[in-house]
Design a protein around this motif. Structure first.
Motif, short mmCIF file in Angstrom:
data_model
loop_
_atom_site.label_atom_id
_atom_site.label_comp_id
_atom_site.label_asym_id
_atom_site.label_seq_id
_atom_site.Cartn_x
_atom_site.Cartn_y
_atom_site.Cartn_z
N PHE A 123 -41.71 25.84 24.15
CA PHE A 123 -40.41 25.17 24.24
C PHE A 123 -40.55 23.65 24.42
O PHE A 123 -39.56 22.94 24.45
CB PHE A 123 -39.61 25.74 25.41
N ALA A 124 -41.78 23.19 24.58
CA ALA A 124 -41.98 21.76 24.87
C ALA A 124 -42.15 20.94 23.60
O ALA A 124 -42.44 19.75 23.66
CB ALA A 124 -43.20 21.59 25.78
N VAL A 125 -42.00 21.56 22.44
CA VAL A 125 -42.14 20.83 21.16
C VAL A 125 -40.91 21.09 20.29
O VAL A 125 -40.19 22.06 20.48
CB VAL A 125 -43.40 21.29 20.38
N ALA A 126 -40.70 20.18 19.32
CA ALA A 126 -39.62 20.38 18.34
C ALA A 126 -40.21 21.08 17.12
O ALA A 126 -41.29 20.70 16.65
CB ALA A 126 -39.02 19.04 17.95
N ASN A 127 -39.53 22.10 16.62
CA ASN A 127 -40.08 22.92 15.54
C ASN A 127 -39.63 22.50 14.15
O ASN A 127 -40.44 22.24 13.28
CB ASN A 127 -39.67 24.38 15.75
N VAL A 128 -38.33 22.51 13.94
CA VAL A 128 -37.81 22.10 12.63
C VAL A 128 -36.82 20.96 12.87
O VAL A 128 -36.20 20.88 13.93
CB VAL A 128 -37.10 23.25 11.89
N GLY A 129 -36.69 20.08 11.89
CA GLY A 129 -35.78 18.98 12.12
C GLY A 129 -35.67 18.04 10.94
O GLY A 129 -36.19 18.31 9.84
N PHE A 130 -35.02 16.92 11.19
CA PHE A 130 -34.80 15.91 10.16
C PHE A 130 -34.89 14.55 10.85
O PHE A 130 -34.22 14.33 11.86
CB PHE A 130 -33.40 16.10 9.56
N ARG A 131 -35.73 13.67 10.29
CA ARG A 131 -35.85 12.33 10.87
C ARG A 131 -34.85 11.39 10.19
O ARG A 131 -34.79 11.35 8.97
CB ARG A 131 -37.27 11.78 10.68
N LEU A 132 -34.09 10.67 10.99
CA LEU A 132 -33.08 9.76 10.45
C LEU A 132 -33.62 8.34 10.42
O LEU A 132 -33.96 7.78 11.46
CB LEU A 132 -31.80 9.78 11.31
N ASP A 133 -33.70 7.77 9.21
CA ASP A 133 -34.08 6.36 9.12
C ASP A 133 -32.80 5.54 9.29
O ASP A 133 -31.70 6.10 9.42
CB ASP A 133 -34.81 6.10 7.79
#
Ligand SMILES: C[S@@+](CC[C@H](N)C(=O)[O-])C[C@H]1O[C@@H](n2cnc3c(N)ncnc32)[C@H](O)[C@@H]1O
Ligand code: SF4
Length: 454
Positions: free
Chosen positions: A355-365
């Protein structure tokens, strides 16, 4: 539904794929309650530690969102992240996992201060009164938040809004309760594959009013098979009897391939007609329009629609998203009902360190941050404050998005620019579900298309 997250932030229904603003492309492309959409999220490799993800983020005005992915039934139209018939042991295991996740997230945040909270689903009141109490206890204890001191919105359904559960919600500081009714006509509810009885709906609304919450929201759906202006008016009036502080009017979306796609054009016209009818009826009853879906009685508290420009959202639960200024992430995502069970089963088995990490996502520039601000502001009836945009980003919105805005103006969907900013016309607002997807970036569009093609 729960606002943002009022959304939004909430997980909700969405339709088709993004498309342009060509006159042939129909008003119901997709419900944009958050940008980017979760189908644009991808596995993060390497998975960043939450501590790094949240380092340097403002901690003084965070939104806390809890997701409970359980329902007593699966409504025919619903594509939210939820499963039915979860046994008691699974709910207990889910709350255990929520506790481990809350600890891991709390450790990654540096002195968080939550200013608002929402519990959505699914149906949070699928949990029993005791389970709800445990959920509140663990959240307050671990996250260090006094939920009685902040606006708190909770979703419920007619069958689960029982007196003992409502008493727990009220006792723990719920300020807004949102109930899905969809239609006050049993035959329409059945046509939407939502078996429910009017009597049960009225009893639930009576209990909610008796228990006493600052704000009641009622969700209604238009565009159901067989629904007419007269039957729509009947449901609107039945809802108005309860003088709800808020009403959400949702155009019905169905998953592709359900067979309903065949009447696409007629159905668009049907929904647009009922939208206009519903909007005018609520405006005449003294409601103000906040967005295409949301109507509110003036003077009834602050906007509960999720403040779309705030970046800091901490999501707990297996379908919840979290937002920082540069990364939107979640534990996992799924659309297919079959995958949902597997994802919940995985979630309840995760070890604390997972639970201490992010698994899936999207980086916003910086470009995506501007675009998010544009989309989420423009789809509100109040529009986009151009001075606030310049102050936040150091550039002008008409310089950044000139071509896109011109296309909206050409369709008659954008008011001329004023000192107050940019606003959609009433017809623009009616076409929010075409405008939102048309404003997606090329990159988000590609990711979503690739996801949908799987
Ligand atoms: C989380 S539910 C509300 C609480 C509770 N689960 C219930 O259904 O009573 C979210 C709301 O989204 C709306 N919704 C969900 N799927 C939809 C769809 N396919 N088309 C239109 N509205 C939809 C419904 O109005 C529903 O009440
Ligand atoms: S009860 Fe609500 S969340 Fe559950 S399936 Fe029905 S509409 Fe969706």
């Amino acid at each position: 539904m729960t606002p943002g997250p009022a959304g939004w932030a909430r997980e909700t229904a969405e339709g088709g794929s993004p498309s342009g603003l060509s006159p042939g492309s129909g008003p119901y492309q997709g419900y944009v309650y958050a940008y980017p959409h979760k189908t644009a999220y991808r596995p993060l490799e390497p998975r960043p530690a939450l501590r790094e993800v949240w380092a340097g983020e403002p901690m003084d005005a965070l939104f806390l969102y809890l997701h409970i992915p359980f329902c007593e039934m699966r409504c025919g139209f619903c594509n939210l992240f939820t499963r039915t018939g979860a046994p008691e042991e699974l709910v207990a295991a889910y709350l255990d996992a929520l506790e481990r996740q809350a600890r891991a997230v709390r450790d990654a945040l540096d002195g968080p201060r939550f200013v608002t909270a929402a519990i959505g689903g699914g149906t949070p009141t699928y949990l029993s009164a005791d389970e709800l109490t445990r959920m509140f206890d663990l959240t307050e204890r671990i996250m260090g938040v006094d939920l009685r001191a902040v606006p708190l919105s909770v979703e419920t359904s007619p069958a689960t809004a029982t007196a003992d559960r409502l008493a727990v919600l009220a006792g723990r500081g719920t300020t807004r309760i949102s109930i899905g009714v969809q239609s006050f006509i049993d035959a329409e509810a059945r046509a939407a594959v939502r078996p429910q009885r009017r009597a049960e709906v009225e009893t639930a609304l009576g209990r909610i009013r008796e228990t006493g919450f600052e704000a009641l929201n009622i969700d209604l759906i238009y565009g159901i098979d067989g629904q007419t202006e007269a039957s729509w008016r009947y449901s609107l009036d039945a809802a108005l009897e309860w003088k709800p502080e808020e009403i959400y009017l949702y155009p019905l979306y169905v998953r592709p391939l359900t067979g309903l796609g065949r009447r696409a054009r007629d159905w668009d016209d049907h929904r647009l007609r009922l939208y206009r009818y519903g909007r005018d009826h609520l405006l005449a009853a003294g409601y103000e329009q906040v967005s295409m879906r949301m109507f509110r009685l003036p003077g009834t508290g602050s906007a509960t629609e999720y403040c779309c420009q705030s970046d800091g959202m901490v999501g707990l639960g297996c379908g919840a998203r979290s937002y920082t200024s540069g990364l939107h992430y979640s534990y996992e995502y799924a659309v297919g009902a079959g995958q949902v069970r597997a994802i919940i089963d995985d979630y309840v088995r995760l070890a604390p360190e997972e639970f201490a990490v992010a698994n899936v996502g999207f980086r916003l520039d910086p470009g995506e941050r501007r675009r998010r601000h544009l989309i989420q502001s423009l789809l509100q009836a109040g529009g986009l404050d151009t001075a606030a945009y310049r102050e936040r980003f150091g550039t002008g919105v008409t310089d950044d998005f000139g071509a896109e805005l011109e296309r909206l103006a050409d369709r008659g969907w954008l008011e001329p620019l004023t000192a107050a900013g940019l606003r959609l016309t009433p017809e623009g607002l009616a076409h929010s579900d075409a405008i939102g997807p048309a404003l997606f970036s090329g990159r988000v569009r590609e990711l979503m298309t690739a996801y949908e093609a799987r």
